[in-house]
Design an enzyme around this catalytic site. Structure first.
Site, PDB file in Angstrom:
ATOM      1  N   GLU A  88       7.946  -8.506  17.381  1.00  0.00           N
ATOM      2  CA  GLU A  88       8.276  -9.605  18.291  1.00  0.00           C
ATOM      3  C   GLU A  88       7.198 -10.679  18.270  1.00  0.00           C
ATOM      4  O   GLU A  88       7.497 -11.871  18.268  1.00  0.00           O
ATOM      5  CB  GLU A  88       8.464  -9.088  19.730  1.00  0.00           C
ATOM      6  CG  GLU A  88       9.646  -8.155  19.914  1.00  0.00           C
ATOM      7  CD  GLU A  88      11.011  -8.801  19.687  1.00  0.00           C
ATOM      8  OE1 GLU A  88      11.096 -10.030  19.606  1.00  0.00           O
ATOM      9  OE2 GLU A  88      11.996  -8.051  19.580  1.00  0.00           O
TER      10      GLU A  88
ATOM     11  N   ARG B 223       8.159 -14.367  16.903  1.00  0.00           N
ATOM     12  CA  ARG B 223       8.209 -15.432  17.935  1.00  0.00           C
ATOM     13  C   ARG B 223       6.913 -16.233  17.984  1.00  0.00           C
ATOM     14  O   ARG B 223       6.930 -17.451  17.922  1.00  0.00           O
ATOM     15  CB  ARG B 223       8.491 -14.829  19.309  1.00  0.00           C
ATOM     16  CG  ARG B 223       9.808 -14.089  19.351  1.00  0.00           C
ATOM     17  CD  ARG B 223      10.207 -13.709  20.753  1.00  0.00           C
ATOM     18  NE  ARG B 223      11.126 -12.587  20.748  1.00  0.00           N
ATOM     19  CZ  ARG B 223      12.066 -12.378  21.651  1.00  0.00           C
ATOM     20  NH1 ARG B 223      12.224 -13.212  22.649  1.00  0.00           N
ATOM     21  NH2 ARG B 223      12.856 -11.321  21.582  1.00  0.00           N
TER      22      ARG B 223
ATOM     23  N   ASP C  94      18.568  -5.110  10.364  1.00  0.00           N
ATOM     24  CA  ASP C  94      18.972  -6.486  10.013  1.00  0.00           C
ATOM     25  C   ASP C  94      17.988  -7.360   9.236  1.00  0.00           C
ATOM     26  O   ASP C  94      18.203  -7.701   8.071  1.00  0.00           O
ATOM     27  CB  ASP C  94      19.439  -7.225  11.277  1.00  0.00           C
ATOM     28  CG  ASP C  94      18.512  -7.073  12.497  1.00  0.00           C
ATOM     29  OD1 ASP C  94      17.418  -6.516  12.333  1.00  0.00           O
ATOM     30  OD2 ASP C  94      18.892  -7.520  13.602  1.00  0.00           O
TER      31      ASP C  94
ATOM     32  N   GLU D 285      23.241 -15.045  16.849  1.00  0.00           N
ATOM     33  CA  GLU D 285      23.653 -14.698  15.480  1.00  0.00           C
ATOM     34  C   GLU D 285      24.987 -15.296  15.036  1.00  0.00           C
ATOM     35  O   GLU D 285      25.143 -15.684  13.868  1.00  0.00           O
ATOM     36  CB  GLU D 285      23.694 -13.172  15.310  1.00  0.00           C
ATOM     37  CG  GLU D 285      22.323 -12.492  15.370  1.00  0.00           C
ATOM     38  CD  GLU D 285      21.757 -12.353  16.772  1.00  0.00           C
ATOM     39  OE1 GLU D 285      22.530 -12.478  17.745  1.00  0.00           O
ATOM     40  OE2 GLU D 285      20.539 -12.128  16.915  1.00  0.00           O
TER      41      GLU D 285
ATOM     42  N   THR E 191      13.398 -15.120  11.079  1.00  0.00           N
ATOM     43  CA  THR E 191      14.496 -14.452  11.788  1.00  0.00           C
ATOM     44  C   THR E 191      14.608 -14.907  13.241  1.00  0.00           C
ATOM     45  O   THR E 191      15.570 -14.569  13.922  1.00  0.00           O
ATOM     46  CB  THR E 191      14.362 -12.920  11.692  1.00  0.00           C
ATOM     47  OG1 THR E 191      15.587 -12.333  12.110  1.00  0.00           O
ATOM     48  CG2 THR E 191      13.211 -12.398  12.543  1.00  0.00           C
TER      49      THR E 191
HETATM   50  C1  DMJ Z   1      15.904 -12.540  17.881  1.00  0.00           C
HETATM   51  O1  DMJ Z   1      14.707 -12.266  18.503  1.00  0.00           O
HETATM   52  C2  DMJ Z   1      15.778 -12.433  16.404  1.00  0.00           C
HETATM   53  O2  DMJ Z   1      16.853 -13.083  15.832  1.00  0.00           O
HETATM   54  C3  DMJ Z   1      15.727 -11.041  15.904  1.00  0.00           C
HETATM   55  O3  DMJ Z   1      15.754 -10.958  14.497  1.00  0.00           O
HETATM   56  C4  DMJ Z   1      16.828 -10.193  16.450  1.00  0.00           C
HETATM   57  N1  DMJ Z   1      17.451 -10.674  17.600  1.00  0.00           N
HETATM   58  C5  DMJ Z   1      16.959 -11.660  18.466  1.00  0.00           C
HETATM   59  C6  DMJ Z   1      18.066 -12.499  19.042  1.00  0.00           C
HETATM   60  O4  DMJ Z   1      19.255 -11.877  19.194  1.00  0.00           O
END
Ligand code: DMJ
Length: 618
Positions: free
Chosen positions: A250, A254, A379, A513, A599
């Site tokens: 995370e 982020r 994912d 998504e 992501t």
């Molecule tokens: C986000 O923090 C990122 O996209 C992560 O890869 C997975 N999901 C959350 C949002 O749904």
């Protein structure tokens, strides 16, 4: 002692003949004698007991070496030990008094003064922590000339309808941001119903997740005053010098991703600087692939719930993009080496049916439970294989091969079509399929479209079709609800298709998504239905998630009216609103030729061959 004297204490028939008064007196006298003898004995025994204060001092008061008597031969010396104990007690008393005085002083201080004290104390810790991940001289970075990659700023869309819709999305961002600023400034996230700050333990004691996650969206939407205020907060308040445990995944996607993007978009040095401070602790750490890491020591561990403390595929496999840029900016190859090592470990392992299980035991180096998913836990590992290749300007051939091989295995083993004609990506548990698709899995439509162009064996057309089918299925998962927002997971069994059947899968937490996939599909096809579907989502968000104090998730998308969960997730500003904005922008705004989205939707520049050759990096 004459036998008669003992008689009263022995049960004999004669007893009845003894006068009761004389009996009681004798008995009392003897009892008194025995009792006083016992007391004297106990009192004497105290002197033979070991010195308890010496025993306890090691447990409760770890006396500093300076406190012990350094003179030889004084150990065991009673007078010496007593003196030492007295010294310790005196010190405890002194410390106590000092603490009381300080507490009294603090109580008399104003909030501002207390804040200033905390700040100075933190700065002191940072200075003392040089070389321990705490910042300082060690964190100087090589001079790199900042060149803004093309497409960092956009322009008004040529299509008036798109222009109007995009303006509406900007207004949504303004509303989400203003409310966060008003009610939760500095907290990780906003509670828009109760109008206060919110934090989940994903961030440990780090603060300001929304600010860092939103930085690039503010810049992209040309909200420059807000961007300035946000970077000022980063400069003054973002603090990695703390002994806190954080989720590596995370914080990487982020905080590191957000700061890297902000730097590449704006050229603001402060963003670059704080990233390298944070990553020093990861750099200093053990280097094993774990999910939770102490910012201060670099020591890591795994989530206790993950298949016997396993490392998670999506967590250790989602560092590549950010770490390559960290090496580039810091001039230190160690970050790139770490992510390449992860690849090496994975390459050595046998993959069941070519699939990557979500759990890997870091001690044995073997897979944990054979659970495979393109949604949660798996994912972004697949996403980063493809994007590593694209971000390297297509030089990372290994990343490319790993991605297309994995996609082939996913198609063979996980992708299925329902009897109603909906293509979905199921989950795999020890060889058995669970016919369920998560909202998280819907990102795969966008990923497959992004990779289609480079697909081997003339598969480009096929992969674009597959991406379009997944986009359609995910749209159906929204369309089949009352609120027109997608559930967390939907199923294709028990007579349903694209519908959540379990209560705990019916919530929507402002996830991006599905909209992310619409954005990619729009860019590659210009089929107007993707903008239309995106606009449907905007309307549903406005109708059901917008509340007085911001945007909130909902607990059940099949309910007739929303029951709000009272959280405005930071990824709503980082991803959902950004992808919506880009869906209605022209293609040259953050074009795929020059940018790759991490992501968390933070754009990172493609490291062009020429610039890499010139600087001899990566
Ligand atoms: C986000 O923090 C990122 O996209 C992560 O890869 C997975 N999901 C959350 C949002 O749904």
């Amino acid at each position: 002692m004459p036998v008669a004297t003992l008689l009263p204490f022995t049960a004999t028939p004669n007893r009845k003949s003894v006068s009761p008064t004389s009996f009681r007196l004798t008995e009392k006298f003897i009892l008194l004698l025995v009792f006083s003898a016992f007391i004297t004995l106990c009192f004497g025994a105290i002197f033979f007991l070991p010195d308890s204060s010496k025993l306890l001092s090691g447990v409760f008061f770890r006396s500093a070496p300076a406190e012990s008597d350094p003179r030889p031969g004084t150990d065991g010396d009673f007078a010496g030990a007593t003196g030492r104990d007295e010294k310790i007690l005196a010190k405890i008393r002194k410390d106590h008094e000092k603490a009381l005085l300080e507490a009294k002083d603090t109580l008399q201080k104003r909030a501002e003064e207390i804040k200033q004290d905390i700040k100075s104390e933190k700065e002191k810790v940072a200075r003392d922590g040089q070389g321990r991940g705490g910042g300082g001289k060690d964190d100087t970075l090589p001079e790199i000339e900042y060149v803004r990659p093309p497409g960092a700023t956009g322009h008004d869309p040529s299509d008036p309808d798109a222009k109007e819709k995009r303006a509406k999305i900007k207004e949504m961002m303004q509303f989400a941001w203003d409310n966060y600023k008003h009610y939760a400034w500095g907290s990780n996230e906003l509670r828009p119903v109760s109008k206060q700050g919110h934090s989940s333990n994903l961030f440990g004691s780090l603060k300001g997740a929304t600010i860092v996650d939103a930085l690039d969206t503010l810049y992209i939407m040309e909200m420059y005053d807000e961007f300035e205020a946000a970077t000022e907060w980063v400069e003054k308040n973002l603090d990695f010098n703390m002994n806190a445990e954080i989720s590596v995944f995370e914080v990487n996607i982020r905080f590191v991703g957000g700061l890297l993007s902000a730097y590449y978009l704006s050229g603001k040095e402060v963003c670059k600087y704080v990233i390298c401070k944070l990553n020093r602790s990861w750099h200093n750490g053990s280097g094993s692939i774990v999910c939770v890491c102490s910012l201060y020591s670099g020591i890591g561990r795994n989530w206790p719930w993950a298949s016997g403390g396993s490392s998670i595929l999506a967590e250790y496999g989602t560092l590549h993009l950010e770490f390559m840029h960290l090496s580039r900016l810091s001039g230190k190859p160690v970050f790139a080496e770490k992510v390449m090592n992860i690849r090496k470990v994975l390459n050595r392992l046998d993959k069941p049916q070519g699939l990557y299980p979500n759990y890997l035991n870091p001690n044995s180096g073997q897979w944990g439970q054979h659970h495979v998913s393109v949604g949660g836990l798996g994912d972004s590992f697949y996403e980063y294989l493809l994007k590593a290749w694209l971000m390297s300007d297509k030089r990372d051939e290994e990343g490319k091969k790993l991605y297309y091989d994995a996609l082939k295995a996913i198609e063979t083993n996980l992708i299925r079509k329902s009897s109603g004609g909906l293509t979905y990506i199921a989950e795999w548990k020890g060889g058995l399929l669970e016919h369920k698709m998560g909202h998280l899995t819907c990102f795969a439509g966008g990923m497959i479209a992004l990779g289609a162009d480079g697909a081997p064996d003339d598969k480009t057309g096929h992969q674009m079709e597959l991406a379009a089918e997944i986009a359609r299925t995910c749209h159906e998962s929204y369309a089949r609800t009352n609120l027109k927002l997608g559930p967390e997971a939907f199923r294709f069994d028990g007579g349903v298709e694209a519908i959540a059947t379990r209560q705990n899968e019916k919530y929507f937490i402002l996830r991006p998504e599905v909209i992310e996939t619409y954005m990619y599909m729009w860019r590659f096809t210009h089929d107007p239905k993707y903008r239309q579907w995106g606009w449907e989502a905007v309307q549903a968000l406005e109708q059901h998630c917008r509340v007085e104090g911001g945007y909130s998730g909902v607990r059940d998308v099949y309910a007739s009216s929303p029951n709000h969960d009272d959280v405005q997730q930071s990824f709503y500003l980082a991803e959902t609103l950004k992808y919506l904005y880009l869906l209605f922008s022209d293609d040259d705004h953050l074009s795929f030729e020059h940018w790759v989205f991490n992501t968390e939707a933070h754009p990172l520049p493609v490291i062009k061959r020429e610039s890499a050759d010139r600087s001899n990096q990566l």
